[in-house]
Scaffold this active site. Structure first.
Site, mmCIF file in Angstrom:
data_model
loop_
_atom_site.group_PDB
_atom_site.id
_atom_site.type_symbol
_atom_site.label_atom_id
_atom_site.label_comp_id
_atom_site.label_asym_id
_atom_site.label_seq_id
_atom_site.Cartn_x
_atom_site.Cartn_y
_atom_site.Cartn_z
ATOM 1 N N HIS A 73 -33.082 -21.759 -10.455
ATOM 2 C CA HIS A 73 -34.479 -22.143 -10.608
ATOM 3 C C HIS A 73 -34.698 -22.481 -12.077
ATOM 4 O O HIS A 73 -34.469 -21.648 -12.954
ATOM 5 C CB HIS A 73 -35.417 -21.014 -10.189
ATOM 6 C CG HIS A 73 -36.858 -21.396 -10.302
ATOM 7 N ND1 HIS A 73 -37.521 -22.044 -9.295
ATOM 8 C CD2 HIS A 73 -37.743 -21.259 -11.314
ATOM 9 C CE1 HIS A 73 -38.767 -22.277 -9.681
ATOM 10 N NE2 HIS A 73 -38.926 -21.809 -10.905
ATOM 11 N N CYS A 74 -35.098 -23.715 -12.340
ATOM 12 C CA CYS A 74 -35.307 -24.163 -13.714
ATOM 13 C C CYS A 74 -36.755 -23.900 -14.116
ATOM 14 O O CYS A 74 -37.685 -24.474 -13.542
ATOM 15 C CB CYS A 74 -34.978 -25.656 -13.823
ATOM 16 S SG CYS A 74 -35.152 -26.286 -15.497
ATOM 17 N N HIS A 75 -36.934 -23.027 -15.080
ATOM 18 C CA HIS A 75 -38.295 -22.701 -15.523
ATOM 19 C C HIS A 75 -38.896 -23.833 -16.355
ATOM 20 O O HIS A 75 -40.119 -23.973 -16.409
ATOM 21 C CB HIS A 75 -38.298 -21.394 -16.316
ATOM 22 C CG HIS A 75 -37.979 -20.213 -15.468
ATOM 23 N ND1 HIS A 75 -38.885 -19.656 -14.604
ATOM 24 C CD2 HIS A 75 -36.834 -19.500 -15.320
ATOM 25 C CE1 HIS A 75 -38.338 -18.641 -13.976
ATOM 26 N NE2 HIS A 75 -37.079 -18.525 -14.405
ATOM 27 N N ASN A 78 -39.949 -26.127 -13.618
ATOM 28 C CA ASN A 78 -40.700 -25.382 -12.620
ATOM 29 C C ASN A 78 -40.319 -25.802 -11.199
ATOM 30 O O ASN A 78 -41.177 -26.015 -10.346
ATOM 31 C CB ASN A 78 -42.210 -25.506 -12.829
ATOM 32 C CG ASN A 78 -42.963 -24.455 -12.042
ATOM 33 O OD1 ASN A 78 -42.432 -23.397 -11.758
ATOM 34 N ND2 ASN A 78 -44.196 -24.764 -11.685
#
Length: 110
Positions: A73-75, A78
Site C-alpha cells: 500500500h503506497c501512502h 494513497n
C-alpha cells in the site's frame, strides 16, 4: 493512472457486482462475461471480505479490500499497488526519479 486504477481482486469485484444485483448472464459486454467464468486457480478465503480470493491476493487494511497480487500500500499515492496497476506504479516512480536526477544536475551546474 496508478491512482485511478483499482487493483481489487477480480473475484471480490464479481462478488460485489452480484450483491448489487448485476447478473453476468444478461451482460452484453464480453469482458464482463469473461470475468464471470469460474477458473480452477488456487484460492484462499479472506475472512474480512468473506469470499474466496486468488492465492496471491491479500487484504489491505488501509483500503479495506482484497488486492490481486498485492505488492504494497503506497501512502504517497494513497492506493494499493497490485497486478492491475504495477506497471503504472513503476512508470510513476521512474519518471519521478528521472525528474529528481535532472533537477539535481541542473542545480549542480552539470
Amino acid at each position: 493512472w496508478v491512482c485511478i486504477t483499482d487493483p481489487i481482486d477480480w473475484r471480490l469485484q464479481r462478488h460485489l457486482k452480484e450483491q448489487e444485483g448485476a447478473n453476468c448472464d444478461h451482460d452484453n459486454n464480453n469482458a464482463n462475461r469473461a470475468s464471470c467464468v469460474k477458473d480452477d486457480n488456487d484460492t484462499k478465503f479472506c475472512w474480512v471480505c468473506s469470499i474466496d480470493v486468488h492465492q496471491l491476493s491479500m487484504h489491505c487494511k488501509f483500503c479495506n479490500k482484497c488486492v490481486g497480487t498485492f505488492d504494497h500500500h503506497c501512502h504517497w499515492l494513497n492506493t494499493c499497488v497490485g497486478k492491475a496497476n504495477y506497471d503504472y506504479f513503476v512508470r510513476a516512480v521512474g519518471s519521478t526519479l528521472s525528474l529528481v536526477v535532472v533537477h539535481g544536475s541542473i542545480l549542480a551546474g552539470l
